[in-house]
Structures are given as structure tokens and as C-alpha cells.
Design an enzyme around this catalytic site. Structure first.
Site, PDB file in Angstrom:
ATOM      1  N   SER A 179       0.973  -1.180   0.118  1.00  0.00           N
ATOM      2  CA  SER A 179      -0.082   0.078   0.075  1.00  0.00           C
ATOM      3  C   SER A 179       0.747   1.104   0.012  1.00  0.00           C
ATOM      4  CB  SER A 179      -0.980  -0.080   1.335  1.00  0.00           C
ATOM      5  OG  SER A 179      -1.930   0.947   1.006  1.00  0.00           O
ATOM      6  N   GLU A 306      -9.420  -5.203  -4.256  1.00  0.00           N
ATOM      7  CA  GLU A 306      -8.580  -4.249  -3.175  1.00  0.00           C
ATOM      8  C   GLU A 306      -9.558  -3.331  -2.341  1.00  0.00           C
ATOM      9  OE1 GLU A 306      -5.540  -3.675  -2.909  1.00  0.00           O
ATOM     10  OE2 GLU A 306      -4.271  -4.731  -4.600  1.00  0.00           O
ATOM     11  N   HIS A 398      -7.445  -6.009  -0.135  1.00  0.00           N
ATOM     12  CA  HIS A 398      -6.220  -5.064   0.141  1.00  0.00           C
ATOM     13  C   HIS A 398      -5.886  -5.571   1.476  1.00  0.00           C
ATOM     14  CE1 HIS A 398      -3.883  -1.516  -0.133  1.00  0.00           C
ATOM     15  NE2 HIS A 398      -4.228  -1.137   1.255  1.00  0.00           N
TER      16      HIS A 398
END
Length: 503
Positions: A179, A306, A398
Site C-alpha cells: 500500500s 482491493e 487489500h
């Protein structure tokens, strides 16, 4: 065990299995007082042996994450590194980890980032704490932007100068991140001062957003106004870190009703790396496409879904109608064809599902894939992978891939990320991902074919078995092929834009 560093000798904890953890080693001076908002400076040396058996303080933030330390006002000596070293003959490849957290929260002390399992795979693992939020990425007139990146650069210099004492090879360093940590990793990959400090990059779910200086200045103006000071170096320096954390949190919380740019009405991430022409001369995608890092190997991964995670934790505004989805597409500055494409790809899905698919691909998946494609076309070696593990209600969202890659499926907080207790198939998948990271760090080859100018092989991580897919002819790949990713600039919220809650 004792280790020699340029600052002095350090003592780690007793070996656990065959791995020694040495935690909280200073790599730079505390970035406060006269050093606040400035580039990091080398730490003072110490006499005797420094006990390094516990993590150092974390960067100023309001987040309180499960199993992790919290920041307390007065915690200042935050620029430290942690090392997990296996008790075996070196030199071994080094994996340098940069944590994520929207450039605003998180730390290297989170339980899921324990490096012991990766060290047992034959790596010397290093993680670092660096400035985040306003301290690390807020614009301060007359002082350097991207101070968090400068901290990471200083930590990499520490690795170059010291890691041999821990059995690591300073000439074989892989920078890895997830990320915002992945965003930082690809920034470092393209920054001239980092040349020679890293050989490879592993980037999971790279965010597509980078700020123009004028947008960073606009965010600072909002925060300064909230805190009741002028948006100048003098005004901002007059505020203690806790006041800037509180003002930043308040600006982010109100972004739905009062966005700095249209997309801030949908997510409340207000700090991003700044393409300032100095610390970060160009956005990473442009730099990679120009061949600026063609001598650095790149391994990318993105999750199949995600944005499901961001929605689950309240980080995205709710979108449930077609007009709202059209507004989101406009806020992202996407061509109408993308919205039409998702209607065709998911014809029977609710609007919310199409929204989350589109937003997750726009923010992470498509950009991550584009980085690898452009790097390969510019002559670099690049590998692509996708996290697609599904089990019961668990989704490939995610952050779910990171406990698998670290081998920390039983860490505090991992159960929420992976959707339940791990089973035997999960542990087998974790071993495969961990082995791929270790192989890539050792040799630059994770175990499947690299991308070429015309072919896009993608390793799909799944249970019970992985498979190799080809993305160049997929409908989703075609949908994003010509969509540009531009540096984000300030923009007024136009008529018809629907503001809503970001939380």
C-alpha cells in the site's frame, strides 16, 4: 548477542529458534526541535552496549492498531530500524520492509511485520520507523517535502553501512512494501540518491495517487486553518505534533462535505508523496517508463478485490446508485468507457459491487500492473502476481496478502485480514509466497516468467493451488490499457458532485 554498528555496539534478544531480533536501533536523530520538518541527520554515537530488545517509539499518529504500540506525546526518538538475522553463514540477501497505512498511520512494530519467518527463509530482514502524516508528508513552505521518503533513504544508508555485521549483503538489498509502503518503495526505486542502495523492489498494491506541490500546499492550508495558525513554517512549527495530528484528522473527517479535490469526497487520504522536482523529481510511473530504474528488478502484486477492505473498515464513502457511480467516475477523472466497461463485466452486480471493483482497480490494481508493464517495456526485469485466495466468506482484499508473504498467519490482527483462522491450505500458500519473496531477493527470479513488451504472465496466488494467467488479452486489462494516471492537482467541486461521508 552483540553486533557492531557505526553508532556503537548493540545487543539483541536471545535467539528464537535460529533467528536473533535486534530492535529499535537509531539510524537518525530525533526529528523534532530544531530538526523538525527537516531532512534526517545522523544519530549520535553511544558508548558501551545499547540494549536493543524492544521496538522504539512510533511516529506521531492517532491510530491505535491491534497488538501494536501507540504514539504518546513526548515520544520523539522515532527514527529506528529493526533487524531479524538468522544464525547462519552470510552474506545473505537483505529484505528492507516499509509498512503501509495511507502515509498517515502504522508502524514497523505491528505484529504482522515480524521478520522471523522470512529470516528463516534465508534473508536478513530490516524494517524501519519513519515520519508519517503531517510530520512526514505535509507541505511546509521553505522546508523539504517528502520527509518520510528522506527518512527511508537514511535508513537504507544505515543498511549499506551496517548490515554486514548482521550477516547481510549490502550489495543485495530488496526494498519491499505494501500500500503506501509500496508507493514509497517505487518512489525510492526512481530517486537518484537511492541508486546503488537497492537492487530489487517488491511492491504490493501500489496507490496511484501522487500530489502536485500546489495540492500539497492546499492540504496544508486546510490543516493550518483548522489548527488556527498561518500556513507558514513559523506557524506550523509553533504547533506540537499532537495538535497537527488532531487538525489533520479533523480535515480528513470533513472531506466528504468539504473535499480538497473531488476524489476526497470518496476517500479521506490527505497525505501522499509530492512530485516536488527535488526529492521526487517525477511520478514513479513516468520515471519507470523512461528507463530511470531499468537496472532494478521489480516484483508487483495486487489483490483481486482491493477496495473491499477499505469499505469494510469505513474508509470509503458508500455509493449505491448509478448517478453516484457516474460522479465517482468523474471524480477519478476516468473516461466514460471505463464505467461502461464495468457494467459489461459485471452486468448483474449491485452498484456497490461495481463501485468497489472500479475503485479498487483505479486506486491500486491497474496502477500496480501498469508499473510492471512500463518497467518491462523500458528494459527492466519485472514480474507480476495477483492475490486471489478465497475461502468461505473471506475475500482477496487489500492487505490480506501480507500475512501470507510474511508467514505470520497467526499474528494478532491477521484473522480479520484473512477472514478467519488459517487452515493447512493457507499455510501452504504462505510458504509458497514466502519462498517467492526469498527467491526474488536472492536472484531476481521469483519462480515464474517475467513480463515482456508483448506478454503479461501473472502468478495468481490461490488455494488450494496457484496458476499462471495471461493478462494482455483480458477484458479488464484492455479496459485500463490506455487510461492515464496523472499527478493529482487541486480542483473545485463542480455542480452535481455529491458529497458524502468518508468514514
Amino acid at each position: 548477542m552483540l553486533f557492531a554498528t557505526t553508532g556503537g555496539r548493540v545487543r539483541g534478544g536471545p535467539p528464537v529458534g535460529d533467528v536473533v531480533a535486534v530492535l529499535g536501533i537509531p539510524y537518525a536523530r530525533a526529528p523534532f526541535g530544531e530538526r523538525r520538518f527537516r531532512a534526517p541527520q545522523p544519530p549520535p554515537a553511544w558508548r558501551g552496549v545499547r540494549d536493543c530488545t524492544a521496538f522504539g517509539p512510533i511516529s506521531p499518529q492517532s491510530a491505535e492498531l491491534s497488538g501494536a504500540p501507540v504514539w504518546r506525546p513526548g515520544d520523539e526518538d522515532i527514527l529506528t530500524v529493526n533487524v531479524w538475522a538468522p544464525e547462519r553463514a552470510g552474506p545473505l540477501p537483505v529484505l528492507f520492509w516499509i509498512h503501509g497505512g495511507a502515509y498517515t498511520f502504522g508502524s514497523s512494530a505491528e505484529p504482522g511485520f515480524d521478520g522471523a519467518a522470512l529470516a528463516r527463509a534465508g534473508l536478513v530482514v530490516v524494517s524501519c520507523t519513519f515520519r508519517i502524516g503531517f510530520e512526514g508528508f505535509g507541505h511546509v513552505p521553505g522546508l523539504p517535502d517528502n520527509r518520510g521518503l528522506l527518512d527511508q533513504l537514511a535508513a537504507l544508508r544505515w543498511v549499506r553501512d551496517n548490515i554486514a555485521s548482521f550477516g547481510g549483503d549490502p550489495g543485495n538489498v530488496t526494498v519491499a512494501g505494501h500500500s503506501s509502503g509500496a508507493g514509497a518503495a517505487v518512489c525510492l526505486m526512481t530517486m537518484e540518491p537511492a541508486h546503488g542502495l537497492l537492487r530489487r523492489v517488491i511492491a504490493h498494491s501500489v496507490p496511484a495517487v501522487f500530489y502536485a506541490p500546489e495540492l500539497a500546499a492546499a492540504v496544508t492550508a486546510r490543516i493550518a486553518r483548522e489548527a488556527g495558525v498561518a500556513p507558514t513554517a513559523e506557524g506550523l512549527l509553533s504547533l506540537p505534533p499532537a495538535a497537527l495530528v488532531a487538525a489533520s484528522d479533523e480535515v480528513a473527517a470533513r472531506c466528504g462535505a468539504d473535499p480538497v479535490t473531488p476524489v476526497h469526497a470518496y476517500e479521506s487520504v490527505i497525505f501522499q508523496p509530492v512530485v516536488d522536482g527535488e526529492v521526487l523529481p517525477a511520478p514513479p510511473l513516468q520515471a519507470l517508463a523512461s528507463g530511470a530504474a531499468s537496472d532494478v528488478d521489480l516484483l508487483v502484486c495486487h489483490a483481486r478485490e482491493e477496495a473491499r477492505f477499505l469499505h469494510a473498515v469505513g474508509g470509503l464513502r458508500e455509493v449505491t446508485t448509478e448517478p453516484e457511480l457516474a460522479d465517482l467516475t468523474a471524480a477519478l477523472d476516468l473516461p466514460p468507457e471505463v464505467l461502461h466497461g464495468y457494467r459489461n463485466l459485471l452486468p448483474d452486480a449491485p452498484v456497490l459491487d461495481r463501485y468497489l471493483a472500479l475503485f479498487g482497480d483505479a486506486r491500486f490494481a491497474a496502477y500496480t500492473s501498469r508499473l510492471a508493464e512500463q518497467h518491462a517495456r523500458a528494459g527492466g526485469r519485472a514480474y507480476a502476481s495477483r492475490f486471489d485466495r478465497r475461502r468461505g466468506p473471506a475475500r482477496p482484499w487489500h492487505t490480506a496478502d501480507i500475512p501470507f508473504a510474511f508467514g505470520n498467519l497467526d499474528a494478532v490482527g491477521a484473522e480479520f485480514l484473512i477472514g478467519g483462522r488459517p487452515d493447512a491450505d493457507d499455510h501452504a500458500l504462505s510458504a509458497r509466497m514466502r519462498d517467492a519473496w526469498a527467491a526474488f531477493a536472492r536472484t531476481g527470479d521469483p519462480g515464474w516468467p517475467p513480463l515482456t513488451a508483448t506478454a503479461t504472465p501473472v502468478r495468481s496466488w490461490a488455494v488450494p493451488d496457484d496458476h499462471l494467467a495471461s493478462d494482455e488479452d483480458s477484458a479488464l486489462g484492455a479496459l485500463w490499457r490506455d487510461v492515464p494516471f496523472a499527478v493529482q492537482r487541486p480542483a473545485a467541486v463542480g455542480p452535481g458532485r455529491r458529497a458524502g461521508s468518508c468514514r
